[in-house]
Design a protein around this motif. Structure first.
Motif, PDB file in Angstrom:
ATOM      1  N   PHE A 211      -3.375 -64.858  11.118  1.00 41.07           N
ATOM      2  CA  PHE A 211      -2.473 -63.847  10.571  1.00 41.07           C
ATOM      3  C   PHE A 211      -2.183 -62.814  11.654  1.00 41.07           C
ATOM      4  O   PHE A 211      -3.093 -62.402  12.382  1.00 41.07           O
ATOM      5  CB  PHE A 211      -3.084 -63.155   9.353  1.00 41.07           C
ATOM      6  CG  PHE A 211      -3.158 -64.040   8.138  1.00 41.07           C
ATOM      7  CD1 PHE A 211      -2.012 -64.352   7.425  1.00 41.07           C
ATOM      8  CD2 PHE A 211      -4.363 -64.556   7.714  1.00 41.07           C
ATOM      9  CE1 PHE A 211      -2.078 -65.169   6.313  1.00 41.07           C
ATOM     10  CE2 PHE A 211      -4.438 -65.366   6.597  1.00 41.07           C
ATOM     11  CZ  PHE A 211      -3.291 -65.680   5.901  1.00 41.07           C
ATOM     12  N   VAL A 212      -0.926 -62.397  11.729  1.00 42.26           N
ATOM     13  CA  VAL A 212      -0.538 -61.427  12.757  1.00 42.26           C
ATOM     14  C   VAL A 212      -1.137 -60.069  12.441  1.00 42.26           C
ATOM     15  O   VAL A 212      -1.444 -59.748  11.285  1.00 42.26           O
ATOM     16  CB  VAL A 212       0.995 -61.335  12.861  1.00 42.26           C
ATOM     17  CG1 VAL A 212       1.596 -62.644  13.314  1.00 42.26           C
ATOM     18  CG2 VAL A 212       1.603 -60.904  11.541  1.00 42.26           C
ATOM     19  N   ASN A 226     -16.459 -59.077  13.308  1.00 44.13           N
ATOM     20  CA  ASN A 226     -16.003 -57.795  13.831  1.00 44.13           C
ATOM     21  C   ASN A 226     -16.140 -57.809  15.348  1.00 44.13           C
ATOM     22  O   ASN A 226     -16.731 -58.712  15.928  1.00 44.13           O
ATOM     23  CB  ASN A 226     -16.814 -56.632  13.231  1.00 44.13           C
ATOM     24  CG  ASN A 226     -18.302 -56.848  13.362  1.00 44.13           C
ATOM     25  OD1 ASN A 226     -18.743 -57.710  14.122  1.00 44.13           O
ATOM     26  ND2 ASN A 226     -19.077 -56.096  12.615  1.00 44.13           N
ATOM     27  N   GLY A 227     -15.589 -56.791  15.996  1.00 38.51           N
ATOM     28  CA  GLY A 227     -15.658 -56.700  17.454  1.00 38.51           C
ATOM     29  C   GLY A 227     -14.705 -57.615  18.177  1.00 38.51           C
ATOM     30  O   GLY A 227     -14.868 -57.839  19.382  1.00 38.51           O
ATOM     31  N   VAL A 232      -7.961 -63.339  16.259  1.00 39.59           N
ATOM     32  CA  VAL A 232      -9.164 -64.152  16.457  1.00 39.59           C
ATOM     33  C   VAL A 232     -10.026 -64.131  15.194  1.00 39.59           C
ATOM     34  O   VAL A 232     -10.555 -65.167  14.753  1.00 39.59           O
ATOM     35  CB  VAL A 232      -9.956 -63.634  17.669  1.00 39.59           C
ATOM     36  CG1 VAL A 232     -11.241 -64.443  17.863  1.00 39.59           C
ATOM     37  CG2 VAL A 232      -9.103 -63.688  18.921  1.00 39.59           C
ATOM     38  N   ILE A 233     -10.147 -62.945  14.586  1.00 38.83           N
ATOM     39  CA  ILE A 233     -10.957 -62.830  13.365  1.00 38.83           C
ATOM     40  C   ILE A 233     -10.364 -63.673  12.245  1.00 38.83           C
ATOM     41  O   ILE A 233     -11.073 -64.417  11.553  1.00 38.83           O
ATOM     42  CB  ILE A 233     -11.063 -61.354  12.951  1.00 38.83           C
ATOM     43  CG1 ILE A 233     -11.919 -60.575  13.957  1.00 38.83           C
ATOM     44  CG2 ILE A 233     -11.648 -61.226  11.547  1.00 38.83           C
ATOM     45  CD1 ILE A 233     -11.997 -59.102  13.681  1.00 38.83           C
ATOM     46  N   THR A 234      -9.058 -63.572  12.040  1.00 38.80           N
ATOM     47  CA  THR A 234      -8.426 -64.320  10.948  1.00 38.80           C
ATOM     48  C   THR A 234      -8.449 -65.827  11.221  1.00 38.80           C
ATOM     49  O   THR A 234      -8.561 -66.618  10.286  1.00 38.80           O
ATOM     50  CB  THR A 234      -6.989 -63.849  10.748  1.00 38.80           C
ATOM     51  OG1 THR A 234      -6.275 -63.919  12.004  1.00 38.80           O
ATOM     52  CG2 THR A 234      -6.963 -62.404  10.265  1.00 38.80           C
ATOM     53  N   ASN A 235      -8.363 -66.228  12.488  1.00 43.92           N
ATOM     54  CA  ASN A 235      -8.435 -67.662  12.802  1.00 43.92           C
ATOM     55  C   ASN A 235      -9.809 -68.227  12.448  1.00 43.92           C
ATOM     56  O   ASN A 235      -9.908 -69.273  11.803  1.00 43.92           O
ATOM     57  CB  ASN A 235      -8.131 -67.876  14.282  1.00 43.92           C
ATOM     58  CG  ASN A 235      -8.308 -69.322  14.718  1.00 43.92           C
ATOM     59  OD1 ASN A 235      -9.323 -69.691  15.296  1.00 43.92           O
ATOM     60  ND2 ASN A 235      -7.321 -70.164  14.415  1.00 43.92           N
TER      61      ASN A 235
END
Length: 332
Positions: A211-212, A226-227, A232-235
């Motif tokens: 997600f963008v 997190n971090g 990257v988190i949503t992927n």
């Protein structure tokens, strides 16, 4: 009889000129003075020749300044037009009458366009804002009426004179003819191929499976990451979610049906998914038997509110009070 002499002020009184306490106007160098009363401080500042000042205690004239007759006439005429517009609004509307000519200070409701006016009394601000809002409302209604009439003219429902034809700048032949003879109805086909695919149904190796930044919707399983950057988190969260054995998409992947899942979801709503042995997949243990939970765990713990007098780790050990023999029997 000679005039009586003017008696000097008592030494206990503050010498003139000075400002009375509560004065909110400007006084030069006042913020740098300490240790004296307000009256004596302002008296010293107003009479000290070393302080640059205008020589006047109050810069603005207290007496109201009379406006020129022409300006007064235009101001009163404009105000009368605004009041008449608001009164006309009150006559045309039979429902809510909160916005009127006499707005009481302290009203906490919403007044459209009030933020654009300031520097005068509350009543004057409300008159300007409400009249401006009503003028724009009537102009918008008039524009919509003109558009509806223009549509009727283009369809040939209304006949116009020569002057009206020039005003609307219309062609000579009316009604307007279609450029295409056979125009079929616009039909939406939900089963047709879409222009894009949701990241949920993309392949795991698809570089667009994220997600963008700025997406405000819920992303499952993203709370534990997190971090890192938002893409990257949503992927990683989407990979965990779509590969979860308990999720429908993951179960379809095992039978090669994940690519057509989105198209078949609406058509085959009653389809039964293939049975998958969920016991073969290792499920995470929320309430461990041999150890307790980590302090600050915010989830629900069965019976925790009835246990006290011990640490969090000891009180949460085997929270569900499952017997070890039962656990061994189920695992085997």
């Amino acid at each position: 009889m000679p005039a009586p002499k003017k008696r000097d002020k008592s030494v206990l009184m503050t010498p003139d000129p000075y400002h009375t306490p509560g004065y909110r106007g400007f006084c030069p160098q006042f913020k740098f003075q300490i240790g004296e009363t307000f009256g004596r401080t302002t008296s010293h500042l107003l009479t000290n020749p070393k302080i640059a000042s205008s020589g006047r205690p109050v810069l603005c004239d207290i007496a109201p300044v009379t406006k020129p007759s022409s300006s007064t006439y235009h101001y009163e005429a404009a105000r009368k037009n605004k009041l008449d517009l608001i009164k006309k609004r009150e006559r045309d509307r039979f429902g809510d009458q909160k916005l009127g000519t006499h707005m009481v200070p302290g009203y906490t409701g919403y007044i459209p366009k009030r933020i654009q006016y300031y520097g005068t009394t509350y009543g004057e601000i409300c008159v300007n804002a409400i009249s401006d809002f009503e003028r724009d409302y009537r102009q918008d209604a008039e524009n919509q009426s003109k558009m509806q009439k223009l549509r009727q003219i283009q369809e040939g429902r209304v006949k116009l004179t020569g002057k009206e034809r020039k005003r609307y700048k219309l062609p000579k032949e009316l009604p307007l003819k279609s450029l295409v003879k056979d125009v079929g109805p616009l039909v939406y086909l939900p089963k047709s191929k879409q222009h894009s695919i949701s990241p949920y149904y993309m392949h795991d190796k698809n570089p667009s499976k994220f997600f963008v930044s700025g997406y405000t919707g819920f992303v499952p399983k993203s709370r534990g990451y997190n971090g890192m950057g938002y893409p990257v988190i949503t992927n990683r969260a989407l990979l965990d979610f779509t590969n979860d054995p308990s999720h429908e998409i993951s179960r379809l992947k095992q039978f090669g049906q994940a690519d057509t899942y989105r198209a078949q979801k609406h058509a085959d709503a009653g389809r039964v998914l293939p049975d998958v042995n969920m016991a073969a997949h290792k499920q995470p243990i929320i309430y461990p038997i041999e150890s307790g939970l980590v302090p600050h765990y915010t989830g629900h713990i069965p019976g925790e509110k009835f246990r006290y007098g011990t640490t969090f780790g000891h009180s949460t050990r085997n929270a569900k009070r499952a017997s070890k023999t039962k656990l061994i029997a189920t695992s085997s």
